[in-house]
Design a protein around this motif. Structure first.
Motif, short mmCIF file in Angstrom:
data_model
loop_
_atom_site.label_atom_id
_atom_site.label_comp_id
_atom_site.label_asym_id
_atom_site.label_seq_id
_atom_site.Cartn_x
_atom_site.Cartn_y
_atom_site.Cartn_z
N ARG A 39 13.84 -2.62 5.50
CA ARG A 39 12.39 -2.76 5.68
C ARG A 39 11.72 -2.71 4.33
NH1 ARG A 39 8.02 0.85 6.74
NH2 ARG A 39 9.43 2.65 6.93
N LEU A 40 10.87 -3.68 4.07
CA LEU A 40 10.08 -3.70 2.84
C LEU A 40 8.82 -2.89 3.04
CD1 LEU A 40 10.96 -5.25 0.24
CD2 LEU A 40 12.08 -6.06 2.30
N ILE A 41 8.57 -2.00 2.10
CA ILE A 41 7.38 -1.15 2.16
C ILE A 41 6.28 -1.69 1.26
CG2 ILE A 41 6.50 1.18 1.75
CD1 ILE A 41 9.37 2.19 2.31
N SER A 42 6.68 -2.20 0.10
CA SER A 42 5.75 -2.70 -0.91
C SER A 42 6.54 -3.56 -1.87
CB SER A 42 5.10 -1.51 -1.64
OG SER A 42 6.04 -0.92 -2.55
N PRO A 43 5.90 -4.13 -2.89
CA PRO A 43 6.67 -4.89 -3.87
C PRO A 43 7.73 -4.07 -4.60
CG PRO A 43 4.33 -5.34 -4.11
CD PRO A 43 4.45 -4.19 -3.18
N THR A 44 7.59 -2.76 -4.58
CA THR A 44 8.47 -1.91 -5.38
C THR A 44 9.25 -0.89 -4.57
OG1 THR A 44 6.60 -0.43 -5.80
CG2 THR A 44 7.07 -2.12 -7.47
N GLU A 45 9.16 -0.95 -3.24
CA GLU A 45 9.90 0.01 -2.41
C GLU A 45 10.43 -0.66 -1.16
OE1 GLU A 45 8.70 4.45 -2.43
OE2 GLU A 45 6.82 3.32 -2.33
N ALA A 46 11.61 -0.19 -0.71
CA ALA A 46 12.20 -0.67 0.53
C ALA A 46 13.06 0.43 1.13
CB ALA A 46 13.05 -1.91 0.27
N ILE A 47 13.39 0.26 2.40
CA ILE A 47 14.35 1.13 3.05
C ILE A 47 15.73 0.48 2.92
CG2 ILE A 47 15.06 2.23 5.19
CD1 ILE A 47 12.45 3.30 4.03
N ILE A 48 16.65 1.17 2.26
CA ILE A 48 18.03 0.71 2.09
C ILE A 48 18.95 1.83 2.56
CG2 ILE A 48 19.79 -0.05 0.45
CD1 ILE A 48 17.58 -1.10 -1.35
N ASP A 49 19.89 1.50 3.42
CA ASP A 49 20.79 2.53 3.99
C ASP A 49 20.00 3.67 4.60
OD1 ASP A 49 22.97 1.05 3.17
OD2 ASP A 49 23.24 2.17 1.30
N GLY A 50 18.85 3.33 5.21
CA GLY A 50 18.03 4.33 5.86
C GLY A 50 17.22 5.20 4.94
N LYS A 51 17.22 4.88 3.64
CA LYS A 51 16.58 5.75 2.65
C LYS A 51 15.49 4.97 1.88
CE LYS A 51 19.38 8.03 0.08
NZ LYS A 51 20.40 8.30 -0.97
N ARG A 52 14.38 5.66 1.66
CA ARG A 52 13.31 5.06 0.85
C ARG A 52 13.81 4.90 -0.58
NH1 ARG A 52 7.47 5.56 2.31
NH2 ARG A 52 6.28 4.63 0.60
N THR A 53 13.74 3.66 -1.11
CA THR A 53 14.37 3.32 -2.38
C THR A 53 13.39 2.57 -3.28
OG1 THR A 53 16.52 3.14 -1.28
CG2 THR A 53 16.31 2.08 -3.43
N ILE A 54 13.37 2.94 -4.55
CA ILE A 54 12.56 2.21 -5.54
C ILE A 54 13.30 0.96 -5.96
CG2 ILE A 54 11.52 2.29 -7.83
CD1 ILE A 54 11.15 5.28 -7.48
N LEU A 55 12.64 -0.18 -5.88
CA LEU A 55 13.25 -1.46 -6.25
C LEU A 55 13.08 -1.69 -7.74
CD1 LEU A 55 11.93 -3.59 -3.25
CD2 LEU A 55 14.11 -2.37 -3.47
N PHE A 56 14.20 -1.74 -8.43
CA PHE A 56 14.22 -1.90 -9.88
C PHE A 56 15.18 -3.02 -10.26
CE2 PHE A 56 15.24 0.29 -14.17
CZ PHE A 56 14.14 -0.28 -14.77
N GLY A 57 15.16 -4.08 -9.40
CA GLY A 57 16.03 -5.21 -9.67
C GLY A 57 15.69 -6.41 -8.83
N THR A 58 14.39 -6.75 -8.71
CA THR A 58 13.98 -7.79 -7.76
C THR A 58 13.29 -9.01 -8.38
OG1 THR A 58 11.85 -6.73 -7.36
CG2 THR A 58 13.69 -6.08 -5.94
N ASN A 59 13.07 -9.04 -9.68
CA ASN A 59 12.39 -10.17 -10.35
C ASN A 59 10.95 -10.37 -9.88
OD1 ASN A 59 14.86 -10.80 -11.67
ND2 ASN A 59 15.49 -12.05 -9.93
N ASN A 60 10.38 -9.37 -9.23
CA ASN A 60 9.01 -9.47 -8.70
C ASN A 60 8.04 -9.06 -9.82
OD1 ASN A 60 6.86 -9.70 -6.97
ND2 ASN A 60 7.58 -8.18 -5.50
#
Length: 400
Positions: free
Chosen positions: A31-52
């Motif tokens: 689940r995408l939360i924002s341009p910089t956060e998503a749920i991965i493996d059930g855990k809220r995760t900071i996205l630091f590799g998306t080219n956004n």
């Protein structure tokens, strides 16, 4: 023999990765939360590799324009540009891109990958020579193969080596196309475009610059490294993508050449692919407005990039280039890189794992990308979490 026998070595390598750390090449954003956060493996995760880079994937204006286009024009075109797939929104987008870049003509492709394939196939043929930077993206290599042209590699970001190789070409009248990138996708280093311009002029060559990772990022108006170096008028062909700074999918090619529109009926990747959806065309046009009207996004992006780059170096990581929105951290080997990637994901930080053969010179990397949407608090958290696992990561790297 089984049809997949040729991949047995790769399959075994992938199986070892799965056993050690999970699948780094098939991470699911549940689940995408924002341009910089998503749920991965059930855990809220900071996205630091998306080219956004500009953080526009959740921009309200872009979303509303995209949704309106779906309501008014449907979900897809069901056809190529040469059949029923040319909508007014495609022509309007091409006009806006050409105007933004200050070029005479622009063509829109369905993906950034196809933009490189389609442009190269349209420009070069079996009687021509293409000279490419050794670190060029896979789409450039694949496009070169489709042309049937003679392909010559020159050393990465080395105008002197390009000059030497052009000088060796005996037929001085032969068409020569030089292809470089603005910012390279693995290391995040910038090309010396102005120097390449000087070389191509001395030898009567054409120059194509792929600004995929520099469009929206470099230059006073975000037009790319060629703008930043003041040589846009000397670049014959510029290619880019909508999937980085513009937060969508698709690509473009633009040029001042009076015959550039010829690609519309000679470039097979353009001719025989369904055109971009109405929603994509609309969101990209909205994102172009944001790029033009909100230069503070670029300012924020570079502030974030410099701060994180400096912070990671202070923690002991080896970076592969000066600060840019792409930050590549060199690891000693595949085991160290895989271990580091897994530990970071466990600590709620998503980065890209990059290993051979997809990396230059066979190096193993943690590839990070910065966004203007990363908040100060998120940057603090990124550096804190990198710090928590730094001793373990670096110990594994040193052991290799």
């Amino acid at each position: 023999m089984d049809i997949f026998e040729k991949y047995r070595g790769l399959i075994a390598r992938h199986d070892r990765m799965l056993e050690a750390a999970g699948d780094p090449f098939n991470v699911c954003m549940e689940r995408l939360i924002s341009p910089t956060e998503a749920i991965i493996d059930g855990k809220r995760t900071i996205l630091f590799g998306t080219n956004n880079y500009l953080g526009l994937t959740f921009d309200p204006h872009c979303i509303e324009q995209s949704a309106a286009a779906v309501r008014e024009q449907g979900t897809g075109t069901t056809g190529s540009r040469i059949a029923n797939g040319t909508y007014k929104s495609h022509r309007d987008l091409e006009t806006e891109i050409a105007g933004y870049l200050g070029k005479r003509t622009a063509l829109v492709f369905s993906t950034g990958y196809q933009a490189n394939l389609g442009t190269l196939v349209g420009l070069a043929g079996p009687d021509d020579i293409i000279l490419i930077d050794a670190d060029s993206h896979a789409s450039i290599y694949d496009g070169c193969k489709l042309t049937g042209a003679t392909v010559i590699r020159f050393r990465h970001n080395n105008p002197a080596d390009l000059d030497k190789r052009l000088a060796r070409i005996e037929n001085k009248e032969q068409v020569k196309l030089v292809v470089v990138e603005g910012i390279y996708s693995m290391f995040g280093d910038m090309a010396p475009i102005a120097e390449f311009v000087d070389v191509k002029k001395r030898h009567g060559a054409f120059l194509m610059v792929d600004e995929a990772h520099s469009f929206g990022v470099s230059g006073d108006h975000g037009r790319g490294v060629a703008e930043a170096e003041g040589v846009e008028a000397d670049v014959d062909f510029v290619v880019g993508t909508f999937s980085k700074s513009l937060g969508a999918i698709g690509g473009y090619a633009a040029s001042d050449h009076p015959d550039f529109d010829t690609l519309r009926f000679v470039s097979r990747p353009y001719m025989f692919t369904a055109s971009p959806s109405p929603a994509t065309a609309a969101s990209v046009r909205a994102a172009l407005e944001c790029m033009r009207d909100r230069p503070e996004l670029r300012t924020r992006l570079w502030e974030n990039a410099r701060r994180i780059h400096q912070g990671l170096e202070a923690l002991g990581f080896e970076t592969c280039s000066p600060a840019s929105p792409i930050i590549a951290l060199r690891m000693s080997d595949e085991v160290a890189a895989l271990t580091a990637w897994r530990r970071l994901l466990d600590h709620g930080i998503y980065v890209n794992l990059a290993v051979p053969p997809g990396t230059p010179n066979g190096v193993c990397l943690l590839r990070c990308s910065v966004s203007a949407a990363h908040s100060n608090a998120q940057i603090d958290e990124i550096l804190r979490r990198f710090g928590e696992v730094a001793s373990e990561i670096l110990t594994v790297a040193d052991a290799g």
